[in-house]
Scaffold this active site. Structure first.
Site, PDB file in Angstrom:
ATOM      1  N   CYS A   2      69.488  -0.960  94.154  1.00  0.00           N
ATOM      2  CA  CYS A   2      69.500  -2.587  94.730  1.00  0.00           C
ATOM      3  C   CYS A   2      70.430  -3.382  94.444  1.00  0.00           C
ATOM      4  CB  CYS A   2      68.373  -3.215  94.992  1.00  0.00           C
ATOM      5  SG  CYS A   2      66.291  -2.003  95.028  1.00  0.00           S
ATOM      6  N   ARG A  27      76.763   1.292  95.303  1.00  0.00           N
ATOM      7  CA  ARG A  27      75.287   1.537  94.568  1.00  0.00           C
ATOM      8  C   ARG A  27      74.563   2.366  94.733  1.00  0.00           C
ATOM      9  NH1 ARG A  27      74.673  -0.936  89.500  1.00  0.00           N
ATOM     10  NH2 ARG A  27      72.851  -1.299  89.503  1.00  0.00           N
ATOM     11  N   TRP A  74      66.837   0.005  97.511  1.00  0.00           N
ATOM     12  CA  TRP A  74      67.205   1.248  97.554  1.00  0.00           C
ATOM     13  C   TRP A  74      66.011   1.321  97.430  1.00  0.00           C
ATOM     14  CZ3 TRP A  74      66.685   5.573  92.938  1.00  0.00           C
ATOM     15  CH2 TRP A  74      66.934   6.534  93.995  1.00  0.00           C
ATOM     16  N   ASN A  98      65.142  -6.620  92.467  1.00  0.00           N
ATOM     17  CA  ASN A  98      65.815  -6.018  91.757  1.00  0.00           C
ATOM     18  C   ASN A  98      64.764  -5.722  91.270  1.00  0.00           C
ATOM     19  OD1 ASN A  98      67.990  -5.535  93.414  1.00  0.00           O
ATOM     20  ND2 ASN A  98      69.651  -5.744  91.564  1.00  0.00           N
ATOM     21  N   GLY A  99      64.545  -4.119  90.649  1.00  0.00           N
ATOM     22  CA  GLY A  99      63.560  -3.823  89.554  1.00  0.00           C
ATOM     23  C   GLY A  99      61.841  -3.523  90.011  1.00  0.00           C
ATOM     24  N   GLU A 481      72.139  23.946  80.604  1.00  0.00           N
ATOM     25  CA  GLU A 481      72.514  22.460  81.010  1.00  0.00           C
ATOM     26  C   GLU A 481      74.293  22.104  80.373  1.00  0.00           C
ATOM     27  OE1 GLU A 481      72.117  21.035  83.435  1.00  0.00           O
ATOM     28  OE2 GLU A 481      73.078  19.095  83.226  1.00  0.00           O
ATOM     29  N   LYS A 485      77.481  22.074  82.474  1.00  0.00           N
ATOM     30  CA  LYS A 485      78.048  20.447  82.766  1.00  0.00           C
ATOM     31  C   LYS A 485      79.870  20.462  82.548  1.00  0.00           C
ATOM     32  CE  LYS A 485      76.027  17.723  83.873  1.00  0.00           C
ATOM     33  NZ  LYS A 485      75.154  18.204  85.038  1.00  0.00           N
ATOM     34  N   GLU A 488      81.939  22.398  84.984  1.00  0.00           N
ATOM     35  CA  GLU A 488      81.812  22.401  86.604  1.00  0.00           C
ATOM     36  C   GLU A 488      82.392  20.873  86.617  1.00  0.00           C
ATOM     37  OE1 GLU A 488      77.978  19.804  88.151  1.00  0.00           O
ATOM     38  OE2 GLU A 488      77.751  19.142  86.312  1.00  0.00           O
ATOM     39  N   HIS A 504      72.617  40.845  70.933  1.00  0.00           N
ATOM     40  CA  HIS A 504      73.108  41.828  72.403  1.00  0.00           C
ATOM     41  C   HIS A 504      74.337  41.543  73.526  1.00  0.00           C
ATOM     42  CE1 HIS A 504      68.965  42.701  71.530  1.00  0.00           C
ATOM     43  NE2 HIS A 504      68.142  41.962  71.108  1.00  0.00           N
ATOM     44  N   LYS A 603      78.174  16.391  95.868  1.00  0.00           N
ATOM     45  CA  LYS A 603      76.793  15.683  94.581  1.00  0.00           C
ATOM     46  C   LYS A 603      75.980  16.144  95.593  1.00  0.00           C
ATOM     47  CE  LYS A 603      74.917  12.535  92.175  1.00  0.00           C
ATOM     48  NZ  LYS A 603      74.871  13.819  90.291  1.00  0.00           N
TER      49      LYS A 603
HETATM   50  O1  M6R Z   1      69.636  16.655  94.008  1.00  0.00           O
HETATM   51  P1  M6R Z   1      69.372  18.678  93.534  1.00  0.00           P
HETATM   52  O2  M6R Z   1      69.119  18.579  92.092  1.00  0.00           O
HETATM   53  O3  M6R Z   1      68.640  19.567  94.522  1.00  0.00           O
HETATM   54  O4  M6R Z   1      71.252  19.949  93.136  1.00  0.00           O
HETATM   55  C1  M6R Z   1      70.953  20.526  92.291  1.00  0.00           C
HETATM   56  C2  M6R Z   1      72.129  20.942  91.996  1.00  0.00           C
HETATM   57  O5  M6R Z   1      73.089  20.864  93.352  1.00  0.00           O
HETATM   58  C3  M6R Z   1      72.551  19.879  90.828  1.00  0.00           C
HETATM   59  O6  M6R Z   1      71.724  19.704  90.188  1.00  0.00           O
HETATM   60  C4  M6R Z   1      74.554  20.540  90.598  1.00  0.00           C
HETATM   61  O7  M6R Z   1      74.402  21.942  89.471  1.00  0.00           O
HETATM   62  C5  M6R Z   1      75.454  19.661  89.416  1.00  0.00           C
HETATM   63  N1  M6R Z   1      76.784  19.117  90.016  1.00  0.00           N
HETATM   64  C6  M6R Z   1      75.465  19.861  88.487  1.00  0.00           C
HETATM   65  O8  M6R Z   1      75.579  18.554  87.665  1.00  0.00           O
END
Ligand code: M6R
Length: 608
Positions: A2, A27, A74, A98-99, A481, A485, A488, A504, A603
């Site tokens: 928010c 935001r 939000w 906000n909060g 993960e 990171k 990507e 293996h 996103k």
């Molecule tokens: O919005 P979601 O959590 O469903 O999104 C899933 C993936 O598309 C998302 O986590 C993607 O792998 C990100 N870019 C990872 O950083």
């Protein structure tokens, strides 16, 4: 998250507030509104959706007045519609907030007993009602505010108007940012600096527990006991874009540093102060109504990695078998779904097409669905039988960072809630874990303090064309993960492997100088990981270890170590991923990549 903007001076308050709100649009929000005071009357305009909807309403009905407050919401409590949009007005008072007010239900019930009628589902509206009640007793808005703040628990940045006092705006802050801007014969309020920059660069950052009274030519700041405090006015020379990112170069970096705050917000209202239980009524209702025999945890990308950690938590605490799958596979493999299988889906955006399809098909097969989402009223949240909202705030960088932490936290709370609900965990054990939960944000800050050393390591290794991340147990998903990171945003090939799998196949990739990032557990698999490290060292790898601060023996063998503060094993993933998010960020940044919008990615992946 928010946004708040407020104004008092000689110009049109609504124009300045609207302009300020547009500067906070980045935001994220789902409704907006403005209130002004004019001739001892409150004028309000609110609209669901984006600011252009509010604008078209304002064009038809302009808000007069030189004092006002505005808000972009939000949603956290109640749907994102006009009725729940701020400002909230009751009697003489109008409030933007906000909060989250944690004890709002209890306060609302008490007010309802006194015949108060509410027009929204928000936690904020109770503040306008409480202000009226207190004002009737105290006849002072300032005292009324002081008194109500003693009764509310939670986080807030507040701006309040009283239609009988048209020459002042009251504000207060606790754990939610609020900035005041000084002008000449006019003063400003905002939740974030960008809203103020076209009007003033002289700002006062309010501190937790402070209340301020703004008049056109005066700002006074008080502590929570009502004593005047001296404040410092700072000159801001950030550009508008720098200000949106709060001085960070990228949203991703800002969001990594927001992790501890996101964690606190996710916890808010879910664990009482005595750490005795987990308040997830929605979830308890789901498992009572459909007692599950098997759980499917389904998600994509980072959320899938959270699901892999969630499997450990659920199997350990809830003692129920868990199958984890990526949504794009699960949807095509005809899984056995019925009323005895609980589908838990995890999605930051709540809009991922593959995950949404899984939800819809599970419902057709009468399987109950529980969702862990960050975005309120998203499609997945709406479809599910119950939802855990992570409240991490909007995440703008494509790479998920702070939301991953809150997904892990959500899965842990769900698992412990289940265990407690079915008496599978003792009250003492639950309390110990929940007490440690409260300590975690400080420990996250300690990890973040190593940011400079992590950056140096990233720069040292940035030209490698292969990275191997290894982990075991709870840290294996963190290895996956961390590799995601790096891939990507830096476009470097990276793989995450379970330590025991190296022999293996993947160990064949190790050559002189290959960087291997080892996530060293502090549990029973410590010895095994030490052996894995020996195996790769013997083949020429350079090992960078993420390990407990008390770890001694690995320090001599490894090229570098990043220390993680001691915590319970089950929290280790939440601390261990932070340095690796920073590591990936610095490599990508140094390579000059568009960190917040990496190539080929979106996103929210709303197509198959
Ligand atoms: O919005 P979601 O959590 O469903 O999104 C899933 C993936 O598309 C998302 O986590 C993607 O792998 C990100 N870019 C990872 O950083």
């Amino acid at each position: 998250m928010c946004g708040i903007v407020g104004y008092i001076g000689k110009q049109s308050a609504a124009d300045i507030i609207f302009d300020g709100l547009t500067r906070l649009e980045y935001r994220g929000y789902d409704s907006a509104g403005i209130a002004t005071l004019h001739q001892n009357k409150t004028e309000i305009c609110r609209a669901e959706g984006k600011l252009k909807q509010l604008k078209s309403k304002l064009q038809k009905n302009a808000l007069p007045g030189n004092v006002g407050i505005g808000h972009t919401r939000w949603a956290t409590h109640g749907k994102p519609n006009e009725q729940n949009a701020h400002p909230h007005h009751y009697g003489l008072f109008t409030v933007v907030h906000n909060g989250i007010i944690e004890n709002y239900l209890e306060l609302k019930e008490a007010l309802q007993k006194k015949k108060h009628v509410f027009s929204s589902d928000t936690d904020t509206e109770i503040l306008a009602h409480l202000m009226n009640e207190e004002f009737q007793q105290t006849k002072s808005s300032f005292k009324a505010l002081q008194n109500i703040l003693k009764r509310v628990r939670g986080s807030y940045a507040l701006a309040i108007l009283n239609e009988k006092e048209t020459q002042q705006v009251l504000v207060a802050r606790n754990q939610s940012p609020l900035v005041l801007g000084e002008g000449l014969g006019e003063n400003f309020i905002a939740s974030d600096v960008p809203a103020l920059l076209p009007y003033t660069r002289e700002v006062i950052f309010l501190k937790d527990g402070e209340i301020a009274v703004l008049q056109p030519d005066k700002i006074e700041v008080f502590n929570n006991e009502g004593h005047t405090v001296n404040f410092e006015t700072k000159h801001i020379d950030w550009s508008l874009t720098q200000a949106e990112k709060e001085g960070y170069k990228h949203f991703m970096l800002k969001e990594i540093f927001e992790g501890p705050r996101a964690f606190i917000d996710t916890l808010r209202g879910k664990v009482p102060a005595d750490h005795s239980e987990i308040l997830l009524e929605d979830f308890k209702k789901t498992i009572d109504q459909y007692p599950p025999e098997l759980i499917y945890l389904v998600a994509c990308g980072t959320s899938y990695h959270a699901a892999l950690v969630g499997k450990f938590y659920l199997e350990k605490w809830a003692r129920i078998p868990v199958v984890v799958d990526v949504a794009s596979e699960f949807r095509y493999r005809k899984p056995i779904l019925n009323s005895k299988t609980l589908l838990i889906v995890i999605s930051q955006s709540g809009e991922t097409a593959d995950t949404l399809t899984v939800v819809k098909s599970a419902k057709l097969q009468k399987a109950p669905v529980y969702a862990i989402c960050n975005v309120l009223e998203s499609s997945i949240a709406r479809e599910a039988n119950g939802v855990f909202y992570t409240h991490a705030g909007p995440e703008i960088g494509v790479a998920a960072t702070k939301t991953f932490l809150t997904q892990l936290q959500a899965l842990l709370l769900v698992s412990l809630c289940w265990a407690d609900h079915q008496n599978k965990i003792s009250k003492e054990a639950l309390k110990t874990i929940l007490q440690e939960t409260a300590e975690l944000p400080q420990k996250m800050e300690l990890v973040l303090k190593q940011a400079e050393e992590i950056k140096k390591l990233a720069l040292h290794y940035m030209n490698s064309n292969l990275f191997l991340f290894i982990g075991r147990g709870l840290l294996y998903p963190i290895a996956l993960e961390a590799a995601l990171k790096l891939k990507e945003i830096s476009y470097i090939f990276a793989e995450g492997y379970a330590g025991g799998e190296l022999k293996h196949g993947p160990i064949a990739m190790i050559d002189q100088g290959t960087p291997v990032i080892a996530l060293v557990p502090q549990d029973e698999s410590y010895e095994k990981m030490s052996s894995n490290i020996q195996e790769v060292l013997a083949r020429g790898a350079e090992v960078l270890a993420i390990c407990n601060e008390q770890e001694k023996s690995l320090k001599q063998k490894c090229k570098a170590v990043i220390e993680i503060p001691k915590t319970l094993d089950l929290f280790y993933p939440l601390l261990a991923i932070i340095p690796l998010q920073l590591f990936a960020y610095h490599i990508a940044n140094e390579k000059g990549h568009d960190v917040d919008q990496p190539r080929n990615l979106a996103k929210s992946v709303t197509v198959e």
